[in-house]
Enzyme design. Structure first.
Site, short mmCIF file in Angstrom:
data_model
loop_
_atom_site.label_atom_id
_atom_site.label_comp_id
_atom_site.label_asym_id
_atom_site.label_seq_id
_atom_site.Cartn_x
_atom_site.Cartn_y
_atom_site.Cartn_z
CG HIS A 18 -1.99 -1.11 1.06
ND1 HIS A 18 -2.56 -1.74 2.14
CD2 HIS A 18 -2.53 -1.70 -0.04
CE1 HIS A 18 -3.42 -2.66 1.72
NE2 HIS A 18 -3.42 -2.64 0.40
CG HIS A 41 -6.14 -11.04 -7.66
ND1 HIS A 41 -5.36 -10.67 -8.75
CD2 HIS A 41 -6.40 -12.36 -7.83
CE1 HIS A 41 -5.16 -11.73 -9.53
NE2 HIS A 41 -5.79 -12.77 -9.00
CB SER A 94 -5.33 -1.98 -2.72
OG SER A 94 -5.93 -3.24 -2.89
CD GLU A 112 -12.57 -10.76 -4.49
OE1 GLU A 112 -12.71 -12.01 -4.45
OE2 GLU A 112 -11.47 -10.18 -4.37
CG ASP A 137 -9.54 -15.09 -13.58
OD1 ASP A 137 -8.97 -15.64 -12.63
OD2 ASP A 137 -8.93 -14.62 -14.57
N GLY A 138 -9.91 -11.97 -12.27
CA GLY A 138 -9.30 -10.68 -12.54
C GLY A 138 -8.40 -10.67 -13.75
CG ASP A 158 -2.13 -8.38 -3.62
OD1 ASP A 158 -1.24 -9.22 -3.41
OD2 ASP A 158 -2.89 -7.95 -2.73
#
Length: 285
Positions: A18, A41, A94, A112, A137-138, A158
């Protein structure tokens, strides 16, 4: 996947990630033109901190010194705003951090895949304009978003690193995403556990895209498999970011060092050039 970031919120890895996200966004918003922020994510966005948890080895160690850490000032100010009474009870993930730093006209796409977590994310973000939560799915969603109409932007990657092929998949996704949108900035977090997997990732990326890697270790690497620290890869880094991030992590290193290490910590930064520029197109005109 059974990963739930709730149990890890505010730990040392979050502090590193972060802080880097904050510094990168601060650099990008200096230009007036709008930008897109894409997160592959995203998680739940905000987290409640209990009397126990990994935050005790992370943000809780910084809390007393939060006003005297200049390089981490913007990030820790946002954490402070989430805890207005001065007691550390909540931690912004985030998505919340990015929402606090971005301008109202900047667009956010938060991916997400887990429905329950996505529902919490929508509640945490509220009715912020120009924001969408994508429940798939990201990595797959990413390629539906780039290149964005804004032409400028940041992608935060991430992953939970639970798949056996996560490292190979990450390298492939990053290379293909950069080829599709070379103007974008990509910020990737990874755990420092097994040096061999990290070395293979670096080798896959070296020479394929302009980037640098930066690692903060909370204890010396000793050859066995455990979490020694966190790493970041920044693709297409804005000017001055590498130096700013190194200075900030040097500031945090002593505070985040593991007790069992006797206060030892280390910072590693290295860069590699990307592909050679294409030769100019000759014209017969």
């Amino acid at each position: 996947m059974n990963y739930d970031h709730h149990y890890h919120a505010g730990n040392a890895a979050d502090c590193v990630k972060h802080l880097a996200l904050s510094l990168t966004l601060q650099t990008l918003i200096r230009k007036d033109s709008p930008l897109a922020y894409i997160e592959t994510h995203a998680g739940a966005g905000r987290y409640a901190l209990g009397v126990q948890g990994e935050h005790l080895q992370g943000v809780s160690r910084l809390w007393a010194d939060r006003r005297s850490l200049p390089h981490a000032g913007a990030w820790l100010k946002i954490v402070s705003n989430e805890n207005a009474d001065g007691a550390l009870r909540h931690y912004p993930g985030s998505p919340a951090l990015a929402a606090a730093l971005l301008r109202p006209t900047d667009r956010m796409v938060l991916c997400e895949e887990q429905p329950e977590v996505a529902a919490r994310l929508r509640k945490a973000i509220g009715k912020r304009a120009h924001t969408s939560v994508v429940g798939e799915d990201g990595y797959r969603a990413l390629f539906g978003q780039i290149p964005p109409p804004e032409k400028r932007g940041l992608v935060l990657i991430d992953p939970p690193f639970e798949r056996r092929d996560e490292w190979e998949r990450l390298a492939d996704i990053l290379i293909r995403a950069y080829q599709r949108w070379p103007q974008g900035v990509y910020l990737v977090w990874y755990p420092v556990k097994i040096r061999g997997t990290i070395t293979r990732l670096w080798q896959a990326l070296r020479g394929r895209l302009p980037a640098f890697a930066c690692e903060l270790l909370q204890m010396p690497e000793e050859g066995r498999e455990q979490l020694f620290g966190s790493g970041l890869i920044v693709v297409n880094p804005p000017w001055g970011l590498r130096e700013a991030l190194a200075a900030a992590l040097t500031e945090l290193g002593p505070l985040l060092s593991a007790p069992q290490s006797g206060g030892l910590w280390s910072l590693r930064c290295q860069g590699w050039p990307g592909p050679a520029p294409k030769p100019p197109v000759r014209s017969n005109a």
